[in-house]
Scaffold this active site. Sequence first.
Site, short mmCIF file in Angstrom:
data_model
loop_
_atom_site.label_atom_id
_atom_site.label_comp_id
_atom_site.label_asym_id
_atom_site.label_seq_id
_atom_site.Cartn_x
_atom_site.Cartn_y
_atom_site.Cartn_z
N ILE A 134 0.84 -1.21 0.00
CA ILE A 134 0.00 0.00 0.00
C ILE A 134 0.87 1.25 0.00
CG2 ILE A 134 -1.80 1.27 1.25
CD1 ILE A 134 -2.78 -1.47 2.35
N ARG A 139 -3.49 2.00 10.98
CA ARG A 139 -4.19 1.66 12.21
C ARG A 139 -4.08 2.84 13.17
NH1 ARG A 139 -6.48 -1.60 9.67
NH2 ARG A 139 -6.54 -3.87 9.96
N GLU A 169 -11.57 2.86 17.62
CA GLU A 169 -12.70 3.05 16.71
C GLU A 169 -13.73 1.93 16.91
OE1 GLU A 169 -10.18 2.86 13.06
OE2 GLU A 169 -11.51 1.22 12.47
N HIS A 178 -13.01 4.75 8.46
CA HIS A 178 -12.32 3.51 8.05
C HIS A 178 -12.93 2.95 6.75
CE1 HIS A 178 -9.86 -0.12 9.70
NE2 HIS A 178 -9.84 -0.08 8.37
N SER A 232 -10.79 0.54 2.25
CA SER A 232 -11.02 -0.55 1.28
C SER A 232 -12.47 -0.62 0.82
CB SER A 232 -10.62 -1.89 1.90
OG SER A 232 -11.46 -2.21 2.99
C1 8YV Z 1 -11.05 -3.47 6.34
C2 8YV Z 1 -8.61 -3.03 6.92
O1 8YV Z 1 -12.10 -2.67 5.95
O2 8YV Z 1 -8.13 -4.95 5.67
C3 8YV Z 1 -7.84 -4.27 6.64
O3 8YV Z 1 -6.93 -4.58 7.41
O4 8YV Z 1 -8.21 -2.27 7.71
C4 8YV Z 1 -9.84 -2.61 6.21
O5 8YV Z 1 -9.55 -2.37 4.88
C5 8YV Z 1 -11.42 -4.06 7.64
O6 8YV Z 1 -10.41 -4.34 8.48
C6 8YV Z 1 -12.27 -5.27 7.34
O7 8YV Z 1 -12.19 -6.29 8.28
#
Ligand code: 8YV
Length: 325
Positions: A164, A244, A273, A291, A294
């Site tokens: 990322i 995080r 959170e 958050h 994704s």
């Molecule tokens: C998710 C995330 O939305 O994939 C990860 O680690 O932080 C996020 O993209 C979330 O954790 C889904 O469980």
Amino acid sequence: MSDNKPRLLVARVFPPHVMERAARDYDCIVNSEDANWTGADVIARAGDVDAILTSARTKYPAEVIRDLPANVRMLATFSVGYEHIDLDVAKARGLVVTNTPDVLTEAVADITILLLLAASRRAREGFEMVSSGGWPGVGGWKPTQLLGIGAQGKVLGILGMGRIGRAAAARARAMGMTIHYHNRSRLTPDLEQGAVYHDTPQSLLKVSQFLSIHCESTPQTHHLINAEGIALMPQGAVVVNTARGDIVNDDALVEALKSGRIAAAGLDVFNGEPNVDPRYFDLPNAFILPHIGSATMETRNAMGDRALDNLDAFFRGDAPLDRLA
Ligand code: 8YV
């Protein structure tokens, strides 16, 4: 439903494509209310399942893993992050654990740039000025209104140059930014793409006019961005966090945002959170999101497919691609 399908506890309501595929290939028990199950909630429902498809909202510390019924052989998390699972205890118990890397890289990198620009270009203040109906009251457009910070030619420090971090760097390069980074190990030149390596986070902070956090949450990175770290950064820097929440110390960041030591922050993740430190609510230079790094339909479908591919591999007797434990 055939009798020989593996039994799967589906611990959240995932997008329709994912639910349909899970229902096709597994005998599912679904958290159809999409409640935020605790470890105890999962244990109470796992007495008859072979595997669990979970999100990162449910925590699996040592005691939860130890108390999972013996019939549970695999835990597939719908996330790239896995700090919610005690992998050592999972390994010791013989519980197979997988995550969903790769497929969310581009979506999170996009949100990184959204936050970087929103913070540096004062999007929150601009949005509030217009949407409150207050723009005419301040005299409309002015040459000096809401002047932000340009990204072109600035140094973007990337803390954690994994998939990322590198995807965010590629976008920032296209905007004319110069990339510096810290990572546990230096990347090869083809992955570095000219980015300048710093062998300590402190060295990176000293040059970061913009800082974007992409490292994992570990005991080593906990509150890495604290008062001492912020004091090293250039005056008026911009901080972005899509990784995080616990990598940032809120007391330090809030204080720095109030004083202007940090000009602005773009945050998608928070300590504790969904209970966000309320001091961010009143800070016009904090651009905050729930958050959603994704959260595109394409990415969430791909995360579900990746988690189910891992489950399918395990139940076929193959090695799951993304095995963590
Ligand atoms: C998710 C995330 O939305 O994939 C990860 O680690 O932080 C996020 O993209 C979330 O954790 C889904 O469980």
